[in-house]
Write a protein that holds these residues in place. Sequence first.
Motif, PDB file in Angstrom:
ATOM      1  N   UNK A  55       0.823  -1.216   0.000  1.00  0.00           N
ATOM      2  CA  UNK A  55       0.000   0.000   0.000  1.00  0.00           C
ATOM      3  C   UNK A  55       0.855   1.263   0.000  1.00  0.00           C
ATOM      4  N   UNK A  56       2.030   1.203   0.646  1.00  0.00           N
ATOM      5  CA  UNK A  56       2.911   2.377   0.705  1.00  0.00           C
ATOM      6  C   UNK A  56       3.449   2.691  -0.696  1.00  0.00           C
ATOM      7  N   UNK A  57       3.768   1.664  -1.470  1.00  0.00           N
ATOM      8  CA  UNK A  57       4.234   1.870  -2.843  1.00  0.00           C
ATOM      9  C   UNK A  57       3.142   2.530  -3.670  1.00  0.00           C
ATOM     10  N   UNK A  58       1.921   2.055  -3.525  1.00  0.00           N
ATOM     11  CA  UNK A  58       0.802   2.623  -4.284  1.00  0.00           C
ATOM     12  C   UNK A  58       0.564   4.084  -3.899  1.00  0.00           C
ATOM     13  N   UNK A  59       0.647   4.392  -2.609  1.00  0.00           N
ATOM     14  CA  UNK A  59       0.416   5.758  -2.143  1.00  0.00           C
ATOM     15  C   UNK A  59       1.435   6.734  -2.719  1.00  0.00           C
ATOM     16  N   UNK A  60       2.708   6.326  -2.776  1.00  0.00           N
ATOM     17  CA  UNK A  60       3.755   7.220  -3.265  1.00  0.00           C
ATOM     18  C   UNK A  60       3.859   7.258  -4.784  1.00  0.00           C
ATOM     19  N   UNK A  61       3.179   6.346  -5.448  1.00  0.00           N
ATOM     20  CA  UNK A  61       3.213   6.369  -6.923  1.00  0.00           C
ATOM     21  C   UNK A  61       2.306   7.463  -7.472  1.00  0.00           C
ATOM     22  N   UNK A  62       1.415   8.004  -6.645  1.00  0.00           N
ATOM     23  CA  UNK A  62       0.451   9.039  -7.042  1.00  0.00           C
ATOM     24  C   UNK A  62      -0.342   8.572  -8.260  1.00  0.00           C
ATOM     25  N   UNK A  63      -0.129   9.158  -9.433  1.00  0.00           N
ATOM     26  CA  UNK A  63      -0.904   8.777 -10.610  1.00  0.00           C
ATOM     27  C   UNK A  63      -0.262   7.686 -11.441  1.00  0.00           C
ATOM     28  N   UNK A  64       0.725   7.013 -10.893  1.00  0.00           N
ATOM     29  CA  UNK A  64       1.445   5.985 -11.658  1.00  0.00           C
ATOM     30  C   UNK A  64       1.173   4.583 -11.120  1.00  0.00           C
ATOM     31  N   UNK A  65       0.017   4.403 -10.492  1.00  0.00           N
ATOM     32  CA  UNK A  65      -0.316   3.082  -9.942  1.00  0.00           C
ATOM     33  C   UNK A  65      -0.415   2.030 -11.040  1.00  0.00           C
ATOM     34  N   UNK A  66      -0.724   2.464 -12.270  1.00  0.00           N
ATOM     35  CA  UNK A  66      -0.817   1.501 -13.372  1.00  0.00           C
ATOM     36  C   UNK A  66       0.524   0.833 -13.658  1.00  0.00           C
ATOM     37  N   UNK A  67       1.638   1.568 -13.435  1.00  0.00           N
ATOM     38  CA  UNK A  67       2.961   0.966 -13.631  1.00  0.00           C
ATOM     39  C   UNK A  67       3.204  -0.129 -12.607  1.00  0.00           C
ATOM     40  N   UNK A  68       2.714   0.083 -11.381  1.00  0.00           N
ATOM     41  CA  UNK A  68       2.859  -0.931 -10.337  1.00  0.00           C
ATOM     42  C   UNK A  68       2.005  -2.151 -10.648  1.00  0.00           C
ATOM     43  N   UNK A  69       0.807  -1.911 -11.147  1.00  0.00           N
ATOM     44  CA  UNK A  69      -0.098  -3.019 -11.471  1.00  0.00           C
ATOM     45  C   UNK A  69       0.470  -3.902 -12.580  1.00  0.00           C
ATOM     46  N   UNK A  70       1.218  -3.281 -13.489  1.00  0.00           N
ATOM     47  CA  UNK A  70       1.785  -4.025 -14.620  1.00  0.00           C
ATOM     48  C   UNK A  70       3.244  -4.415 -14.407  1.00  0.00           C
ATOM     49  N   UNK A  71       3.782  -4.126 -13.221  1.00  0.00           N
ATOM     50  CA  UNK A  71       5.196  -4.444 -12.952  1.00  0.00           C
ATOM     51  C   UNK A  71       5.430  -5.949 -13.026  1.00  0.00           C
ATOM     52  N   UNK A  72       6.615  -6.310 -13.523  1.00  0.00           N
ATOM     53  CA  UNK A  72       7.014  -7.715 -13.619  1.00  0.00           C
ATOM     54  C   UNK A  72       7.958  -8.027 -12.459  1.00  0.00           C
TER      55      UNK A  72
END
Length: 253
Positions: A55-72
């Motif tokens: 959740x901390x990674x998602x919070x700090x990604x701001x509008x880039x959560x899609x990159x986290x969702x697609x991360x390999x």
Amino acid sequence: MSSKLDSTKLHTLHNFRVVLCQTSHPGNIGSAARAMKTMGISQLYLVKPDSFPDAHATALSTGAADLLENAVVTETLAEALTGCAFAIGLSARKRGLSHELVNVRTAATKAIEIAATQPVALVFGTEMSGLSNAELDHCQMLAMIQANPEYSSLNLAAAVQIMCYELRMAALDENTISPNAMPEYATIDSLEGFYAHLEETLLHIGYLNPAAPKKLMERLRRIYARVRLEKEEVNLLRGILTLTVTPRKHDKY
């Protein structure tokens, strides 16, 4: 017209992946994703992160959560580099290695040329110790951010931001080499196959002593990294290795 031309040039950025190795703090992953997205780079690879998803990674990604969702997420750096033709290791300090060492601007210029036709990776190490020598063995170039020598400590996401910015500027440079002038480099996974074949052959002919290997393979890797082998050159060298072990006679001589 200019914006359409810029869009074509920036398409090269889609051929880049950012590889974060064994990241300790999930917040740094989120911040790195944000840094990437602001510069138009979207492929994120994570090698054995301590905590992900988080959740901390998602919070700090701001509008880039899609990159986290697609991360390999991979177990090894070799897996993360599969399909890449070139990998640049980022380091905060000089190493006693024979890698080509350049500043990030020079690295970005070279990387953009290759990425016009083949995938390229930017490899970042852990927050505390950076990349290990074993991880650097998978890279063909070592790049440094020329920060203040009196205080050169950069946050991981800040380092990612600087490198991605340099790539974006290099992509927009009018002097970028045409992709038609670039050779087809061997992929890193095909190089790993070659190195395994080379080690096996050196053991077979007695050149490599398994009881005292020292740094022979490490040094050989770096010789070939400086050369930047092309696809056909790897095939040629592996043919030589095969016939070194099982030579065949030719009728003509």
